[in-house]
Motif scaffolding. Structure first.
Motif, PDB file in Angstrom:
ATOM      1  N   LEU A 101     -48.656  20.110 -44.069  1.00 45.32           N
ATOM      2  CA  LEU A 101     -48.084  19.534 -42.853  1.00 45.32           C
ATOM      3  C   LEU A 101     -46.640  19.998 -42.736  1.00 45.32           C
ATOM      4  N   ARG A 103     -43.900  19.598 -40.362  1.00 44.56           N
ATOM      5  CA  ARG A 103     -43.544  18.819 -39.189  1.00 44.56           C
ATOM      6  C   ARG A 103     -42.275  19.356 -38.543  1.00 44.56           C
ATOM      7  N   SER A 153     -52.757  14.214 -30.684  1.00 51.21           N
ATOM      8  CA  SER A 153     -51.546  14.407 -31.474  1.00 51.21           C
ATOM      9  C   SER A 153     -50.910  13.058 -31.777  1.00 51.21           C
ATOM     10  N   GLY A 157     -43.438  16.194 -33.214  1.00 57.79           N
ATOM     11  CA  GLY A 157     -43.294  17.208 -34.257  1.00 57.79           C
ATOM     12  C   GLY A 157     -44.603  17.571 -34.934  1.00 57.79           C
ATOM     13  N   GLY A 158     -45.711  17.062 -34.416  1.00 59.19           N
ATOM     14  CA  GLY A 158     -47.000  17.336 -35.047  1.00 59.19           C
ATOM     15  C   GLY A 158     -47.870  18.312 -34.278  1.00 59.19           C
ATOM     16  N   TYR A 161     -49.510  21.160 -36.498  1.00 51.48           N
ATOM     17  CA  TYR A 161     -50.516  20.605 -37.408  1.00 51.48           C
ATOM     18  C   TYR A 161     -51.767  20.208 -36.616  1.00 51.48           C
ATOM     19  N   TYR A 203     -45.726   7.638 -41.224  1.00 54.45           N
ATOM     20  CA  TYR A 203     -46.716   8.171 -40.308  1.00 54.45           C
ATOM     21  C   TYR A 203     -47.923   7.249 -40.166  1.00 54.45           C
TER      22      TYR A 203
END
Length: 222
Positions: A101, A103, A153, A157-158, A161, A203
């Protein structure tokens, strides 16, 4: 907790798990070994954790081997899969679990973060399936570990990923069509919130919201 060996439904089967030294991967390794499979798993950094898991499984009467492999190195991953299948000439189960991940928003992550994410989360899945299918026949199984964020999502910031897990979801459908005629099943599992090293506590609430979307969120997706 020791590995429980009471079930032997996978006795005589050979399994390979990427990213198997911790988190979801370690749980998969324990379950496969507990059901009688001979399991080889990869790890990227912590030899201590990997060796401890091997020792735990062997102490419980199971079979496990850890190999250090950078999943972004397709040749090394393929060689490890070939070696795991060498004894019987067959590989019965492949679990593509390794993932990272990285981010960051599109303003901050940069191309290197994108490339690393896709090298491990997507390219390595393809490389693993490509290598494993050479040793597989009727009744073999490939499981790709995706994520609920493939569909939604979860946090700022993901994006990259989420995109990588969406790619795994799409590839799996294609692999199933390619390999189904040979009797090889290919599936994706998409875990929701899971407390692992990758899924930091901050998270967890954001991911949990994906499992119980509000009406407004559902309408936004429609």
């Amino acid at each position: 907790m020791g590995c429980e060996m009471s079930q032997k439904g996978l006795a005589g089967k050979v399994a390979f798990v990427t990213g198997g030294s911790r988190g979801i991967g370690a749980a998969v390794v324990r379950r496969l070994a507990g059901e009688g499979a001979a399991v080889t798993f990869t790890y990227a950094s912590s030899a201590e954790a990997a060796n401890a898991l091997v020792a735990e499984i062997i102490a419980g009467g199971g079979s496990a081997k850890a190999v250090k492999v950078d999943s972004a190195d397709a040749a090394a991953l393929g060689a490890a899969i070939d070696e795991a299948a060498r004894g019987t000439g067959r590989l019965h189960i492949l679990v593509n679990n390794a993932g990272v991940l990285e981010r960051g928003s599109v303003e901050t992550l940069g191309i290197d973060g994108f490339d690393r994410t896709f090298a491990i989360n997507v390219r390595a899945v393809y490389a693993g399936v490509h290598a494993a299918q050479r040793h597989m026949g009727e009744g073999a199984s490939i499981i790709n570990v995706g994520s609920i964020v493939a569909d939604r999502s979860a946090f700022p910031g993901g994006a990259v990923y989420s995109a990588s897990k969406g790619a795994v979801q799409a590839m799996t459908r294609g692999f199933a069509r390619d390999l189904g005629p040979r009797g090889i099943t290919v599936n994706t599992v998409q875990p929701g919130p899971t407390e692992t090293d990758m899924n930091a506590p901050e998270y967890h609430d954001m991911l949990s919201s994906l499992s119980n979307p509000t009406r407004a969120e559902l309408l936004a997706l429609s």
